[in-house]
Design a protein around this motif. Sequence first.
Motif, PDB file in Angstrom:
ATOM      1  N   TYR A 183       1.248  11.745   4.868  1.00  0.00           N
ATOM      2  CA  TYR A 183       1.912  10.608   5.531  1.00  0.00           C
ATOM      3  C   TYR A 183       0.922   9.841   6.408  1.00  0.00           C
ATOM      4  CZ  TYR A 183       5.047   8.039   8.632  1.00  0.00           C
ATOM      5  OH  TYR A 183       5.663   7.039   9.356  1.00  0.00           O
ATOM      6  N   LYS A 184       0.155  10.564   7.221  1.00  0.00           N
ATOM      7  CA  LYS A 184      -0.823   9.914   8.095  1.00  0.00           C
ATOM      8  C   LYS A 184      -1.883   9.185   7.275  1.00  0.00           C
ATOM      9  CE  LYS A 184       0.534  11.300  12.259  1.00  0.00           C
ATOM     10  NZ  LYS A 184       0.856  10.357  13.372  1.00  0.00           N
ATOM     11  N   THR A 185      -2.305   9.781   6.170  1.00  0.00           N
ATOM     12  CA  THR A 185      -3.329   9.162   5.328  1.00  0.00           C
ATOM     13  C   THR A 185      -2.830   7.862   4.720  1.00  0.00           C
ATOM     14  OG1 THR A 185      -4.251  11.346   4.812  1.00  0.00           O
ATOM     15  CG2 THR A 185      -4.852   9.534   3.357  1.00  0.00           C
ATOM     16  N   THR A 186      -1.617   7.888   4.202  1.00  0.00           N
ATOM     17  CA  THR A 186      -1.072   6.681   3.574  1.00  0.00           C
ATOM     18  C   THR A 186      -0.862   5.561   4.589  1.00  0.00           C
ATOM     19  OG1 THR A 186       1.169   7.591   3.820  1.00  0.00           O
ATOM     20  CG2 THR A 186       0.052   7.945   1.704  1.00  0.00           C
ATOM     21  N   LYS A 187      -0.443   5.908   5.788  1.00  0.00           N
ATOM     22  CA  LYS A 187      -0.259   4.884   6.817  1.00  0.00           C
ATOM     23  C   LYS A 187      -1.594   4.242   7.185  1.00  0.00           C
ATOM     24  CE  LYS A 187       3.165   4.106   8.713  1.00  0.00           C
ATOM     25  NZ  LYS A 187       4.225   3.109   8.416  1.00  0.00           N
ATOM     26  N   SER A 188      -2.661   5.045   7.178  1.00  0.00           N
ATOM     27  CA  SER A 188      -3.972   4.496   7.509  1.00  0.00           C
ATOM     28  C   SER A 188      -4.475   3.559   6.426  1.00  0.00           C
ATOM     29  CB  SER A 188      -4.984   5.630   7.714  1.00  0.00           C
ATOM     30  OG  SER A 188      -4.623   6.436   8.813  1.00  0.00           O
ATOM     31  N   LEU A 189      -4.049   3.764   5.179  1.00  0.00           N
ATOM     32  CA  LEU A 189      -4.525   2.958   4.055  1.00  0.00           C
ATOM     33  C   LEU A 189      -3.509   1.915   3.607  1.00  0.00           C
ATOM     34  CD1 LEU A 189      -6.232   5.728   1.896  1.00  0.00           C
ATOM     35  CD2 LEU A 189      -7.337   3.974   3.270  1.00  0.00           C
ATOM     36  N   ASP A 190      -2.459   1.702   4.385  1.00  0.00           N
ATOM     37  CA  ASP A 190      -1.443   0.691   4.051  1.00  0.00           C
ATOM     38  C   ASP A 190      -0.754   0.979   2.726  1.00  0.00           C
ATOM     39  OD1 ASP A 190      -1.881  -0.668   6.354  1.00  0.00           O
ATOM     40  OD2 ASP A 190      -3.216  -2.153   5.484  1.00  0.00           O
ATOM     41  N   LEU A 191      -0.549   2.231   2.418  1.00  0.00           N
ATOM     42  CA  LEU A 191       0.202   2.596   1.218  1.00  0.00           C
ATOM     43  C   LEU A 191       1.642   2.886   1.595  1.00  0.00           C
ATOM     44  CD1 LEU A 191      -2.362   5.076  -0.377  1.00  0.00           C
ATOM     45  CD2 LEU A 191      -2.101   2.644  -0.846  1.00  0.00           C
ATOM     46  N   ASN A 192       2.492   2.954   0.586  1.00  0.00           N
ATOM     47  CA  ASN A 192       3.884   3.342   0.819  1.00  0.00           C
ATOM     48  C   ASN A 192       3.925   4.860   0.965  1.00  0.00           C
ATOM     49  OD1 ASN A 192       6.601   4.042   0.672  1.00  0.00           O
ATOM     50  ND2 ASN A 192       7.079   2.362  -0.710  1.00  0.00           N
ATOM     51  N   PRO A 193       4.123   5.378   2.175  1.00  0.00           N
ATOM     52  CA  PRO A 193       4.061   6.836   2.360  1.00  0.00           C
ATOM     53  C   PRO A 193       5.169   7.583   1.631  1.00  0.00           C
ATOM     54  CG  PRO A 193       4.892   5.776   4.342  1.00  0.00           C
ATOM     55  CD  PRO A 193       4.441   4.676   3.427  1.00  0.00           C
ATOM     56  N   TRP A 194       6.322   6.956   1.471  1.00  0.00           N
ATOM     57  CA  TRP A 194       7.458   7.679   0.906  1.00  0.00           C
ATOM     58  C   TRP A 194       7.314   7.866  -0.594  1.00  0.00           C
ATOM     59  CZ3 TRP A 194       8.946   9.942   4.837  1.00  0.00           C
ATOM     60  CH2 TRP A 194       9.021   9.294   6.079  1.00  0.00           C
ATOM     61  N   ASN A 195       6.634   6.961  -1.275  1.00  0.00           N
ATOM     62  CA  ASN A 195       6.351   7.197  -2.691  1.00  0.00           C
ATOM     63  C   ASN A 195       5.457   8.427  -2.861  1.00  0.00           C
ATOM     64  OD1 ASN A 195       7.867   4.992  -3.357  1.00  0.00           O
ATOM     65  ND2 ASN A 195       6.170   3.729  -4.076  1.00  0.00           N
TER      66      ASN A 195
END
Length: 655
Positions: free
Chosen positions: A122-134
Amino acid sequence: MTSSIIDMGAKVWLCLVILRFMVCFYPGQMKGYIHPDQFFQTVEPLAGDIFGFDHLRTWDWNATSPGPIRNILFPYASVGASFFALKQLSTSGYIDISGYTLQAFPRLAMTAASLIADIAVYKTTKSLDLNPWNCLTILASSYATLAFHTRTFTNVFECALFALVLMLVVMSHKDDLLQNKRHFEGNTTNTKSDNNRHVGKKRKTKPKSSIEKQAVPHAAISSSPNEALVGFCLGFIVILGSFCRPTFPAFFIIPTSFWITGSVTSGDIKAVWEIFKRVAYIVPGAFMTFVVCVVMDSIYYGTLDAAILNNPTLLVQNLNLDLLHNITITPLNFIKYNIQNSNLSPHGIHPRITHFLVNVPMLFLPLFVCFLKDAVSFYKTWHDRSLENEISLITSHKLFVLMFLTPIMLLSLIPHQEPRYILPVIVPLVLLYSDSLMKPLSSIPKMYWILFNLIGCIIFGHFHQGGLVPCMEYLHKVATRPIENNPTSFHFVFFHTYMPPQHLLHLQDQILPPFANFSMEKYQHILPKQENVVTIHDLMGSDQLTMFDRVDKILSDIKTVTPKPYQKEIYVISPASLDTIFCRLNVKYNFKLINQFTHHLSMEDPPEWFPSYECVAQPDRSYSRMNFGDKFQAMLSLFVYKVEHVTYLDNAAKS
């Protein structure tokens, strides 16, 4: 619309997490026995340490050469903590110690530990502007998570620590990665437009991976974490993970190397100093963790006296080479053992391409297909001069591809290859391709992903060796039944099953070694007074002649002396696929089927689909007399036979 999808994605992930914990609360519904290491690397020895149960401590815990290879920190921090809690609750009268609680408590602890990977993703995806829930939905719905991460494998910690390393590296370099990502996307768009103009028609473009998409609005970028703190944490994690799983360096080598060198763009003295400084940041955390792990292992295995550490005077007096010879470094012992192929032969030697051709597709087939499509697309554009600039950039996409490929290639150098060894690569895979596996404008995965993981959960989570653990609880009831006249010496013979976890019998000082060959006086001294005793014979994959010979020896008291007050009973536990061996009539004894446990699937002894043979010893269990449902249930079962003496020969001789 986007907000509602994100909210629904969070709910889907939460439901999958609840399902993950429910698997632990209801082990009877996910009773699959995936590999003996899920018990014998953690649960079995700790059940002996904490509860005093009779147990089997395998060679990797007590080897004298090269020495023990199992670190005790992780087992005690997870399984040990759960067992201490269970012991305290039992002492207080809140709960009973049973086969169920001995399974549920450790699995709950491991499942809670597996959430570390979810948080890190979750933290990684937020840092890269990805959709964390996918990403979290694909991670949580994978059967690799639902089946493997809810078992007591040390690979669960390896995956969680790998995700933490990735999170720290991405958060530390997120400005560079985001800038390169946008440049990568911009160059790709411009190149495709130029190519389309040259061709004169629109080309079909491949679906973008998760890394190439911007699924959620870009938030304000916060400042990167303090480098010294990140370096200390990385040092702590890489050493901790290496003691937990000595294969962990194969996973952290790429992200850690990127953290050390990622910002360096030249080869001058300033760049060298930057690399040296970051390496220096890693050293304190690594050194501290190394010392703690070595001291704990050395004290546990008895090579280091704790009294020396508690007494400064003795410690100063013993600071010499002899003290260094008395420490136990479990990862070093692991390496010494595994570099010799002769040591790996008993565990199985596999072709070096097993991970790529078998294990990766077995665990992550839809994700692996996405990777192959990505690789083919990259190969087609390799010689396109217009892509030279973007190829030179370090993008998160390339970083995650390397973090998938490098561990697989390094672990493929080891000839013993099992699927669980590569479980951590699910982290970069879901970051790369989770969007490709989700339905458009939806928080639900595509149907083929759901079906693939449903089949995996059924096979590995429920059917695979699924009758053995419930059978152990039944055998506990057999071994602890009330004594009517004389106590009984029980012999449980396991034939073509995985190693039986003895702690699930939860017996104390009642399990005797097979073929102990004690003198009568010594035997009487060891045997508890007026208590049933148990001997476990694990024949593994031996042939049927070995099994018959073992039963003969037990019956004839060869090396299995049974004192006069004790009566003897023999039970054989075997997959239903071998039932023909036990159906014939013997001269001395017969095998009577007394119980069966479904569902049980042995990959080594797959069932014969709908056999029609007649069972001479017990006609009622002949498949030809069963209906369709009973046949299907009987084929996928674990059978328990009781050895019965043949009495009609004695009667005939008397007449």
